[in-house]
Design a protein around this motif. Structure first.
Motif, PDB file in Angstrom:
ATOM      1  N   GLY A  61       6.442  -0.201  -9.168  1.00 47.45           N
ATOM      2  CA  GLY A  61       7.163   0.520  -8.098  1.00 47.45           C
ATOM      3  C   GLY A  61       8.596   0.046  -7.924  1.00 47.45           C
ATOM      4  O   GLY A  61       9.226  -0.471  -8.840  1.00 47.45           O
ATOM      5  N   TRP A  62       9.113   0.217  -6.702  1.00 47.64           N
ATOM      6  CA  TRP A  62      10.529  -0.069  -6.436  1.00 47.64           C
ATOM      7  C   TRP A  62      10.876  -1.544  -6.604  1.00 47.64           C
ATOM      8  O   TRP A  62      11.992  -1.870  -6.949  1.00 47.64           O
ATOM      9  N   ILE A  63       9.916  -2.446  -6.383  1.00 47.43           N
ATOM     10  CA  ILE A  63      10.216  -3.866  -6.565  1.00 47.43           C
ATOM     11  C   ILE A  63      10.274  -4.209  -8.069  1.00 47.43           C
ATOM     12  O   ILE A  63      10.820  -5.226  -8.463  1.00 47.43           O
ATOM     13  N   LYS A  64       9.786  -3.292  -8.894  1.00 43.89           N
ATOM     14  CA  LYS A  64       9.829  -3.490 -10.349  1.00 43.89           C
ATOM     15  C   LYS A  64      11.107  -2.892 -10.942  1.00 43.89           C
ATOM     16  O   LYS A  64      11.827  -3.543 -11.696  1.00 43.89           O
ATOM     17  N   ARG A  65      11.398  -1.639 -10.566  1.00 46.39           N
ATOM     18  CA  ARG A  65      12.511  -0.944 -11.249  1.00 46.39           C
ATOM     19  C   ARG A  65      13.721  -0.700 -10.349  1.00 46.39           C
ATOM     20  O   ARG A  65      14.708  -0.110 -10.779  1.00 46.39           O
ATOM     21  N   GLY A  66      13.646  -1.128  -9.078  1.00 45.70           N
ATOM     22  CA  GLY A  66      14.730  -0.836  -8.131  1.00 45.70           C
ATOM     23  C   GLY A  66      14.464   0.496  -7.438  1.00 45.70           C
ATOM     24  O   GLY A  66      13.525   1.226  -7.802  1.00 45.70           O
TER      25      GLY A  66
ATOM     26  N   GLY B 128      13.878   7.054  -8.039  1.00 45.78           N
ATOM     27  CA  GLY B 128      12.740   7.920  -8.360  1.00 45.78           C
ATOM     28  C   GLY B 128      11.992   8.373  -7.130  1.00 45.78           C
ATOM     29  O   GLY B 128      12.068   7.760  -6.068  1.00 45.78           O
ATOM     30  N   ILE B 129      11.286   9.483  -7.328  1.00 50.77           N
ATOM     31  CA  ILE B 129      10.513  10.064  -6.230  1.00 50.77           C
ATOM     32  C   ILE B 129       9.090   9.497  -6.271  1.00 50.77           C
ATOM     33  O   ILE B 129       8.766   8.674  -7.139  1.00 50.77           O
ATOM     34  N   ILE B 130       8.267   9.942  -5.348  1.00 50.71           N
ATOM     35  CA  ILE B 130       6.911   9.380  -5.242  1.00 50.71           C
ATOM     36  C   ILE B 130       6.191   9.471  -6.582  1.00 50.71           C
ATOM     37  O   ILE B 130       5.579   8.502  -7.046  1.00 50.71           O
ATOM     38  N   GLY B 131       6.288  10.634  -7.241  1.00 50.26           N
ATOM     39  CA  GLY B 131       5.576  10.836  -8.512  1.00 50.26           C
ATOM     40  C   GLY B 131       6.016   9.877  -9.614  1.00 50.26           C
ATOM     41  O   GLY B 131       5.224   9.533 -10.497  1.00 50.26           O
ATOM     42  N   THR B 132       7.263   9.431  -9.572  1.00 55.05           N
ATOM     43  CA  THR B 132       7.769   8.506 -10.598  1.00 55.05           C
ATOM     44  C   THR B 132       6.916   7.233 -10.633  1.00 55.05           C
ATOM     45  O   THR B 132       6.742   6.605 -11.684  1.00 55.05           O
ATOM     46  N   ASN B 133       6.387   6.862  -9.468  1.00 53.88           N
ATOM     47  CA  ASN B 133       5.610   5.624  -9.384  1.00 53.88           C
ATOM     48  C   ASN B 133       4.261   5.726 -10.102  1.00 53.88           C
ATOM     49  O   ASN B 133       3.670   4.710 -10.439  1.00 53.88           O
ATOM     50  N   ARG B 134       3.800   6.948 -10.316  1.00 53.84           N
ATOM     51  CA  ARG B 134       2.517   7.106 -11.012  1.00 53.84           C
ATOM     52  C   ARG B 134       2.681   6.677 -12.473  1.00 53.84           C
ATOM     53  O   ARG B 134       1.872   5.919 -13.008  1.00 53.84           O
TER      54      ARG B 134
ATOM     55  N   SER C  74       0.831  -1.216   0.000  1.00 51.79           N
ATOM     56  CA  SER C  74       0.000   0.000   0.000  1.00 51.79           C
ATOM     57  C   SER C  74       0.862   1.261   0.000  1.00 51.79           C
ATOM     58  O   SER C  74       0.488   2.282   0.568  1.00 51.79           O
ATOM     59  N   GLY C  75       2.062   1.174  -0.635  1.00 54.19           N
ATOM     60  CA  GLY C  75       2.887   2.371  -0.801  1.00 54.19           C
ATOM     61  C   GLY C  75       2.398   3.162  -2.010  1.00 54.19           C
ATOM     62  O   GLY C  75       1.366   2.844  -2.610  1.00 54.19           O
ATOM     63  N   PRO C  76       3.154   4.197  -2.387  1.00 52.84           N
ATOM     64  CA  PRO C  76       2.748   5.034  -3.522  1.00 52.84           C
ATOM     65  C   PRO C  76       2.456   4.244  -4.792  1.00 52.84           C
ATOM     66  O   PRO C  76       1.453   4.501  -5.471  1.00 52.84           O
TER      67      PRO C  76
ATOM     68  N   THR D 149       5.523  -4.246  -3.597  1.00 53.65           N
ATOM     69  CA  THR D 149       6.040  -4.411  -2.233  1.00 53.65           C
ATOM     70  C   THR D 149       7.293  -3.592  -1.921  1.00 53.65           C
ATOM     71  O   THR D 149       7.866  -3.723  -0.837  1.00 53.65           O
ATOM     72  N   GLY D 150       7.750  -2.766  -2.860  1.00 53.02           N
ATOM     73  CA  GLY D 150       8.860  -1.865  -2.563  1.00 53.02           C
ATOM     74  C   GLY D 150      10.192  -2.573  -2.383  1.00 53.02           C
ATOM     75  O   GLY D 150      10.386  -3.716  -2.821  1.00 53.02           O
ATOM     76  N   ALA D 151      11.128  -1.880  -1.744  1.00 51.83           N
ATOM     77  CA  ALA D 151      12.487  -2.412  -1.547  1.00 51.83           C
ATOM     78  C   ALA D 151      12.898  -2.062  -0.126  1.00 51.83           C
ATOM     79  O   ALA D 151      13.356  -0.954   0.133  1.00 51.83           O
TER      80      ALA D 151
HETATM   81  C1  LIG Z   1      14.312   7.353   3.285  1.00 56.69           C
HETATM   82  C2  LIG Z   1      13.499   7.719   2.061  1.00 56.69           C
HETATM   83  C3  LIG Z   1      13.003   8.993   1.940  1.00 56.69           C
HETATM   84  C4  LIG Z   1      12.270   9.348   0.806  1.00 56.69           C
HETATM   85  N1  LIG Z   1      11.804  10.620   0.709  1.00 56.69           N
HETATM   86  C5  LIG Z   1      11.125  10.977  -0.385  1.00 56.69           C
HETATM   87  C6  LIG Z   1      10.646  12.329  -0.506  1.00 56.69           C
HETATM   88  O1  LIG Z   1      10.870  13.166   0.381  1.00 56.69           O
HETATM   89  N2  LIG Z   1       9.938  12.646  -1.635  1.00 56.69           N
HETATM   90  C7  LIG Z   1       9.677  11.719  -2.623  1.00 56.69           C
HETATM   91  O2  LIG Z   1       9.024  12.065  -3.612  1.00 56.69           O
HETATM   92  N3  LIG Z   1      10.131  10.446  -2.532  1.00 56.69           N
HETATM   93  C8  LIG Z   1      10.836  10.060  -1.445  1.00 56.69           C
HETATM   94  N4  LIG Z   1      11.302   8.783  -1.355  1.00 56.69           N
HETATM   95  C9  LIG Z   1      11.010   7.812  -2.446  1.00 56.69           C
HETATM   96  C10 LIG Z   1       9.596   7.192  -2.308  1.00 56.69           C
HETATM   97  O3  LIG Z   1       9.357   6.902  -0.970  1.00 56.69           O
HETATM   98  C11 LIG Z   1       9.480   5.932  -3.197  1.00 56.69           C
HETATM   99  O4  LIG Z   1       9.555   6.364  -4.559  1.00 56.69           O
HETATM  100  C12 LIG Z   1       8.160   5.176  -3.026  1.00 56.69           C
HETATM  101  O5  LIG Z   1       7.786   5.017  -1.677  1.00 56.69           O
HETATM  102  C13 LIG Z   1       8.235   3.772  -3.653  1.00 56.69           C
HETATM  103  O6  LIG Z   1       6.931   3.235  -3.580  1.00 56.69           O
HETATM  104  P1  LIG Z   1       6.605   1.678  -3.531  1.00 56.69           P
HETATM  105  O7  LIG Z   1       5.126   1.600  -3.434  1.00 56.69           O
HETATM  106  O8  LIG Z   1       7.260   0.989  -4.667  1.00 56.69           O
HETATM  107  O9  LIG Z   1       7.302   1.108  -2.208  1.00 56.69           O
HETATM  108  P2  LIG Z   1       6.969   1.360  -0.666  1.00 56.69           P
HETATM  109  O10 LIG Z   1       6.634   2.770  -0.413  1.00 56.69           O
HETATM  110  O11 LIG Z   1       8.106   0.780   0.072  1.00 56.69           O
HETATM  111  O12 LIG Z   1       5.659   0.480  -0.372  1.00 56.69           O
HETATM  112  C14 LIG Z   1       5.694  -0.932  -0.324  1.00 56.69           C
HETATM  113  C15 LIG Z   1       4.603  -1.442   0.605  1.00 56.69           C
HETATM  114  O13 LIG Z   1       4.483  -2.868   0.474  1.00 56.69           O
HETATM  115  C16 LIG Z   1       4.323  -3.457   1.756  1.00 56.69           C
HETATM  116  N5  LIG Z   1       4.761  -4.851   1.678  1.00 56.69           N
HETATM  117  C17 LIG Z   1       6.034  -5.304   1.546  1.00 56.69           C
HETATM  118  N6  LIG Z   1       6.041  -6.649   1.487  1.00 56.69           N
HETATM  119  C18 LIG Z   1       4.762  -7.072   1.580  1.00 56.69           C
HETATM  120  C19 LIG Z   1       4.140  -8.363   1.572  1.00 56.69           C
HETATM  121  N7  LIG Z   1       4.864  -9.484   1.446  1.00 56.69           N
HETATM  122  N8  LIG Z   1       2.796  -8.446   1.716  1.00 56.69           N
HETATM  123  C20 LIG Z   1       2.051  -7.307   1.832  1.00 56.69           C
HETATM  124  N9  LIG Z   1       2.589  -6.054   1.844  1.00 56.69           N
HETATM  125  C21 LIG Z   1       3.926  -5.931   1.713  1.00 56.69           C
HETATM  126  C22 LIG Z   1       5.211  -2.584   2.642  1.00 56.69           C
HETATM  127  O14 LIG Z   1       4.880  -2.727   4.019  1.00 56.69           O
HETATM  128  C23 LIG Z   1       4.909  -1.189   2.093  1.00 56.69           C
HETATM  129  O15 LIG Z   1       3.786  -0.629   2.719  1.00 56.69           O
HETATM  130  C24 LIG Z   1      12.031   8.388  -0.226  1.00 56.69           C
HETATM  131  C25 LIG Z   1      12.536   7.102  -0.094  1.00 56.69           C
HETATM  132  C26 LIG Z   1      13.261   6.757   1.045  1.00 56.69           C
HETATM  133  C27 LIG Z   1      13.811   5.362   1.167  1.00 56.69           C
END
Ligand SMILES: Cc1cc2nc3c(=O)[nH]c(=O)nc-3n(C[C@H](O)[C@H](O)[C@H](O)COP(=O)(O)OP(=O)(O)OC[C@H]3O[C@@H](n4cnc5c(N)ncnc54)[C@H](O)[C@@H]3O)c2cc1C
Length: 465
Positions: free
Chosen positions: A361-366, A369-375, A10-12, A98-100
């Motif tokens: 998201g991050w589990i796809k591309r590593g 990128g910032i939050i908006g990149t995920n859109r 439930s990340g970005p 699921t992010g990284a």
């Molecule tokens: C320290 C830090 C600071 C940052 N600050 C900024 C900023 O200021 N501005 C900005 O634009 N970007 C920032 N970013 C980048 C931004 O946070 C990422 O681009 C974005 O969060 C990636 O989204 P995601 O959904 O791929 O991963 P995540 O945000 O990591 O979300 C993944 C979700 O999956 C859940 N999950 C994992 N495994 C499982 C499983 N097996 N079953 C169910 N759920 C699971 C996790 O609990 C998590 O909630 C920052 C990144 C970091 C590391």
């Protein structure tokens, strides 16, 4: 038949995928599964507490979740409570988001010493992530910190350590971190990088913020600011991020020299590759090779020379990248820490598509990128999900049976309404001390509070709000 899609995480990226699905298909339903009882991934647990404006993106996610075609299942970990194959049987499509969450090691001798952390741990600690709430970090006995890596996460870590405590007091920083930071003895921080100032990954806005911290002076070895011809070309365009960052750093260093601030110092240590952590049981210094730069502009490589230096430190924080975590039953590339895919369609390691399984998201591309990149990233994935829905629809009854089976196998899912109770509770608790929110850092406590979601008055009375 109505198609149901499961999103894992439930990340970005998970929320942007949900948004795209709900907007692009008139009847699709989205079920979002999250391992924690609370949503938003790194928007809650990564973004720094003094960046509350960035955290406002969660309001966009709240709006997406308000759709009648959206449901949230917090506290359900895919790969542990539920297998991906079970989701694939119950849903027309499954999107892994699921992010990284693992930190990368330096691979140096002495890395097992006490006082060495990954950025994931330190960031989770100050952001109140349940995984790191009990981490023992003693800033009252820490004078010098080495941060390895010169990207924005390193910047966040340095800023939190250097900020006057008043700057953090009203935020949603975890109370255990606030307490340690208020008694911190940290005097100097080294931000260590393999290459030079022209190659630094820190963005101008982040560097500007660091330079503006009261009572902190920025320094670097003056010779590091004298660039070779290739690096000069890299900063030539003053409007490019590299050009701006270099200019800001040069100004900050000369202001630091002039200002005579008697406070904390922040040093940028360029052209250093860590080779050994020194200490008895606890780290006391980081040994580094001194590098020279070789190669064409924008492809400058760090090449070690025969010189070494030691950076004294009581705490070492490794900000050198995040890695995805393998989920049982999902193809995984352990070299990159990502799930193999083509434009979001998951492929097995033998090169065949896994029908119905997608990634974003991050589990796809590593971890880039910032939050908006995920859109943008999620849009690409969802396009393929929508195409696939014409050939793979699972009946809603099977999905209902699957959801009913969660309770019988002892998985107690946290609904969106239940999360809203946690949300209200945290805000209420924070307001008593002037904070934006006081995060609950224990899973048991989160579940206990969420279970009373239809009785929030009782919870609030119980806690004397
Ligand atoms: C320290 C830090 C600071 C940052 N600050 C900024 C900023 O200021 N501005 C900005 O634009 N970007 C920032 N970013 C980048 C931004 O946070 C990422 O681009 C974005 O969060 C990636 O989204 P995601 O959904 O791929 O991963 P995540 O945000 O990591 O979300 C993944 C979700 O999956 C859940 N999950 C994992 N495994 C499982 C499983 N097996 N079953 C169910 N759920 C699971 C996790 O609990 C998590 O909630 C920052 C990144 C970091 C590391």
């Amino acid at each position: 038949m109505i198609p149901h899609v499961a999103i894992v995480g439930s990340g970005p990226s998970g929320f942007f995928a949900a948004e795209k699905l709900l907007c692009s298909h008139p009847s699709v339903h989205v079920d979002m599964y999250e391992r924690l009882p609370v949503p938003f991934g790194l928007a809650r647990f990564g973004v720094a507490p003094d960046h509350q404006k960035i955290k406002l993106v969660t309001q966009v996610f709240e709006k997406i979740a308000s759709s009648s075609r959206f449901a949230f299942f917090g506290n359900v970990q895919i790969g542990r409570d539920v297998l991906v194959d079970e989701l694939l049987d119950a849903y027309s499509a499954v999107i892994v988001a699921t992010g990284a969450s693992n930190g990368a090691d330096l691979g140096i001798a002495g890395e097992e010493l006490k006082g060495i952390l990954h950025a994931t741990q330190f960031v989770n600690w100050y952001n109140g992530h349940p995984d790191c709430a009990d981490l023992e970090i003693d800033l009252t006995n820490t004078r010098s910190v080495a941060i390895v890596g010169q990207g924005n996460v390193a910047c966040d870590v340095a800023r939190i350590l250097l900020s006057p405590i008043e700057r953090l007091r009203m935020t949603d920083i975890a109370s255990h971190a606030l307490e340690q930071l208020s008694r911190s003895k940290v005097e100097s921080i080294h931000i260590v990088g393999r290459r030079g100032p022209a190659q630094m990954k820190i963005t101008p806005a982040e560097l500007r913020e660091l330079a503006a911290i009261d009572g902190c002076s920025i320094s670097t070895d003056p010779s590091a600011l004298t660039l070779n011809a290739e690096s000069n070309l890299e900063i030539l365009d003053p409007t490019s991020p590299q050009g701006k960052t270099y200019k800001l750093l040069s100004e900050a260093v000369s202001n630091g020299r002039l200002s005579n601030v008697e406070g904390k110092t922040l040093s940028f240590d360029f052209l250093r590759t860590p080779t050994r952590a020194r200490g008895n049981q606890h780290i006391r210094a980081l040994e580094c090779k001194v590098n020279a730069l070789r190669g064409a502009p924008f492809a400058q490589r760090a090449v070690p020379t025969s010189s070494t230096v030691e950076i004294p430190c009581d705490l070492l924080i490794r900000c050198v990248g995040y890695r995805g975590v393998e989920i049982s039953g999902v193809p995984f590339d352990s070299d990159t820490g990502t799930i193999p895919h083509r434009e979001g369609q998951v492929y097995g390691l033998e090169g065949n598509p896994v029908r119905g399984l997608y990634v974003t998201g991050w589990i796809k591309r590593g971890p880039t990128g910032i939050i908006g990149t995920n859109r943008v990233d999620s849009s690409e994935t969802v396009m393929h999900v929508l195409n696939g829905l014409s050939t793979r629809i699972v009946s809603g009854e099977i999905r209902q049976q699957f959801i009913a089976s969660l309770a019988t196998r002892g998985v107690s899912a946290v609904s969106w309404e239940a999360w809203k109770t946690i949300d209200q509770y945290e805000k209420c608790r924070g307001s008593t001390s002037g904070k934006v929110r006081e995060k609950i850092t224990s899973i048991e406590e989160l579940i206990r509070i969420s279970s009373g979601y239809n009785d929030s008055e009782r919870i609030i009375a119980e806690h004397n709000f």
